[in-house]
Scaffold this motif. Structure first.
Motif, mmCIF file in Angstrom:
data_model
loop_
_atom_site.group_PDB
_atom_site.id
_atom_site.type_symbol
_atom_site.label_atom_id
_atom_site.label_comp_id
_atom_site.label_asym_id
_atom_site.label_seq_id
_atom_site.Cartn_x
_atom_site.Cartn_y
_atom_site.Cartn_z
ATOM 1 N N LEU A 182 -100.740 30.797 15.805
ATOM 2 C CA LEU A 182 -102.141 30.908 16.651
ATOM 3 C C LEU A 182 -103.009 31.196 16.396
ATOM 4 C CD1 LEU A 182 -99.937 32.428 19.880
ATOM 5 C CD2 LEU A 182 -100.045 29.943 19.237
ATOM 6 N N LEU A 183 -104.484 30.646 17.320
ATOM 7 C CA LEU A 183 -105.776 31.060 16.712
ATOM 8 C C LEU A 183 -106.797 31.318 18.254
ATOM 9 C CD1 LEU A 183 -108.327 30.440 15.566
ATOM 10 C CD2 LEU A 183 -108.056 28.319 16.446
ATOM 11 N N LEU A 184 -106.964 32.775 17.752
ATOM 12 C CA LEU A 184 -107.991 33.131 18.359
ATOM 13 C C LEU A 184 -109.113 32.788 18.475
ATOM 14 C CD1 LEU A 184 -108.494 35.276 21.379
ATOM 15 C CD2 LEU A 184 -109.362 36.839 18.612
ATOM 16 N N GLY A 185 -109.150 31.572 19.200
ATOM 17 C CA GLY A 185 -110.707 30.359 19.313
ATOM 18 C C GLY A 185 -111.404 30.599 20.464
ATOM 19 N N ARG A 221 -104.090 22.462 20.990
ATOM 20 C CA ARG A 221 -103.714 22.568 22.630
ATOM 21 C C ARG A 221 -104.126 24.006 23.191
ATOM 22 N NH1 ARG A 221 -98.133 20.906 24.540
ATOM 23 N NH2 ARG A 221 -98.977 21.033 25.958
ATOM 24 N N ALA A 222 -105.579 23.638 23.871
ATOM 25 C CA ALA A 222 -105.858 25.154 24.699
ATOM 26 C C ALA A 222 -104.203 26.420 25.255
ATOM 27 C CB ALA A 222 -106.403 25.105 25.481
ATOM 28 N N VAL A 223 -104.482 27.313 25.254
ATOM 29 C CA VAL A 223 -103.079 28.065 26.273
ATOM 30 C C VAL A 223 -103.544 28.521 27.183
ATOM 31 C CG1 VAL A 223 -101.194 30.322 25.413
ATOM 32 C CG2 VAL A 223 -101.610 27.919 23.646
ATOM 33 N N GLY A 236 -110.099 32.914 22.976
ATOM 34 C CA GLY A 236 -108.693 32.104 24.003
ATOM 35 C C GLY A 236 -108.068 31.581 22.539
ATOM 36 N N LEU A 237 -106.396 31.558 23.179
ATOM 37 C CA LEU A 237 -105.438 31.288 22.402
ATOM 38 C C LEU A 237 -105.443 29.130 21.826
ATOM 39 C CD1 LEU A 237 -103.060 33.991 24.040
ATOM 40 C CD2 LEU A 237 -104.870 33.755 21.927
ATOM 41 N N PHE A 238 -105.220 29.146 21.035
ATOM 42 C CA PHE A 238 -104.627 27.740 20.704
ATOM 43 C C PHE A 238 -103.185 27.377 19.965
ATOM 44 C CE2 PHE A 238 -109.091 27.956 22.324
ATOM 45 C CZ PHE A 238 -109.492 27.080 23.374
ATOM 46 N N ALA A 239 -103.092 26.987 20.180
ATOM 47 C CA ALA A 239 -101.502 26.571 19.303
ATOM 48 C C ALA A 239 -102.185 25.090 18.716
ATOM 49 C CB ALA A 239 -100.956 26.802 19.890
ATOM 50 N N PRO A 240 -100.745 24.901 17.250
ATOM 51 C CA PRO A 240 -101.242 23.281 16.938
ATOM 52 C C PRO A 240 -101.320 22.309 18.351
ATOM 53 C CG PRO A 240 -100.181 23.974 15.197
ATOM 54 C CD PRO A 240 -100.587 25.316 16.777
#
Length: 331
Positions: free
Chosen positions: A93-96, A120-122, A260-264
């Motif tokens: 996950l990315l903290l974007g 995709r935004a989480v 916020g959190l992002f996933a592939p």
């Protein structure tokens, strides 16, 4: 203006190649069955740590072990690209933020990733504000005095940011245009806000434009730096002495940040919803919310994948012409 140097692009490619070999995860209905990696695309000790690490600690009892990896560089683009190229299984996950997901893709002539196609935004965790901070030896207490001092001392004032194309950089460029300073206010990009803040405190640079955090507030209260304006539309409860850019007569500098959190992008819906649900439960914890508010951040207790995705896409559309107009976008 190119967002990446050749060396940074080569470094990013090496990171991505190594991380692409990360082992595939279990089936989505077994998620999670092993530790989750949260990539914070900034150096250790910067604002991202103070947001991502508390989330990881509070969410781990709900999802299992979560470990944090700091991958700094290129204003957050290197770590973000690494996650974009990771297996879409929910284990990376990315903290974007607005810089990594909006400004960097808009600013780069050769973006390493596409914010919509590759992510995709989480869940949006917090909203934040930026602040203009100066070295205490600088004889200025507000933006008007900063402008006057810069004009009287051309080419002597600089402002540090965590990199080209970040929200911090965008606000700095807008300030240069609205104040008429131009090249008299020199931009110094860093590989993260931590090094920039350290150089400000030691007097190596004149000012920084930083995300308001507990560290920044502590340094302000200790007199090691001076906050002279915040980009929010109201004063901070943790530092009510600092005027807003609206009070300074520069409403065009208003800027609300977020993390916020992002996933592939291809991560399964069931996995994304599982992460979002666990995050929503964690954000209901008063202790976690207070830990964010004590840093000048506002927790988002009502986010979710669809709502957050719309916000990102709306900001991409809104800021694209602004980025081009101030010269951050190279055709």
């Amino acid at each position: 203006m190119s967002l990446f140097s050749r060396r940074e692009l080569l470094d990013a490619a090496a990171r991505i190649t190594a991380l692409a070999a990360w082992p595939a995860g279990a089936a989505a209905d077994d998620y999670p069955s092993r530790p989750i990696r949260l990539v914070i695309p900034y150096t250790a000790g910067a604002a991202g740590d103070q947001i991502g690490r508390p989330w990881a600690d509070r969410t781990a009892p709900l999802l299992g072990p979560i470990y944090v990896e700091n991958i700094g560089g290129a204003g957050g683009a290197i770590g973000s690209a690494a996650v974009a190229q990771s297996a879409p299984d929910g284990y990376s996950l990315l903290l974007g933020n607005g810089s990594t997901q909006v400004l960097i893709p808009l600013s780069s002539a050769q973006p390493a990733y596409d914010a919509v196609r590759d992510f995709r935004a989480v869940y949006r965790l917090i909203t934040s504000t930026l602040a203009f901070a100066v070295h205490p030896s600088l004889p200025v207490k507000d933006l008007q005095e900063l402008t006057a001092f810069a004009k009287a001392n051309p080419d002597k004032l600089s402002f540090g940011t965590p990199g080209l194309g970040t929200g911090n950089h965008l606000v700095g460029e807008m300030f240069r245009r609205q104040s008429g300073l131009g090249a008299d206010f020199i931009h110094v990009p860093y590989r993260g806000m931590g090094p920039a803040t350290n150089d400000l405190v030691s007097g190596q640079i004149s000012s920084v434009i930083a995300v308001v955090s507990s560290q920044i507030l502590q340094l302000h209260h200790a007199g090691k730096l001076r906050l002279i304006a915040v980009t929010s539309d109201r004063r901070l409860s943790g530092a009510p002495d600092i005027p807003t850019v609206f009070e300074a007569g520069m409403p065009g500098l208003g800027y609300a940040g977020w993390f916020g959190l992002f996933a592939p992008r291809a991560t399964p819906d069931t996995v994304v919803e599982r992460i979002a649900a666990a995050t929503r439960t964690a954000m209901a914890d008063p202790k976690l919310r207070e830990s964010y508010r004590s840093q000048g951040l506002e927790p988002d207790v009502d986010s979710g994948p669809d709502k957050f995705q719309r916000l990102v896409e709306d900001e991409l559309a809104r800021l694209a012409p602004v980025v081009k107009a101030i010269g951050l976008k190279r055709d």
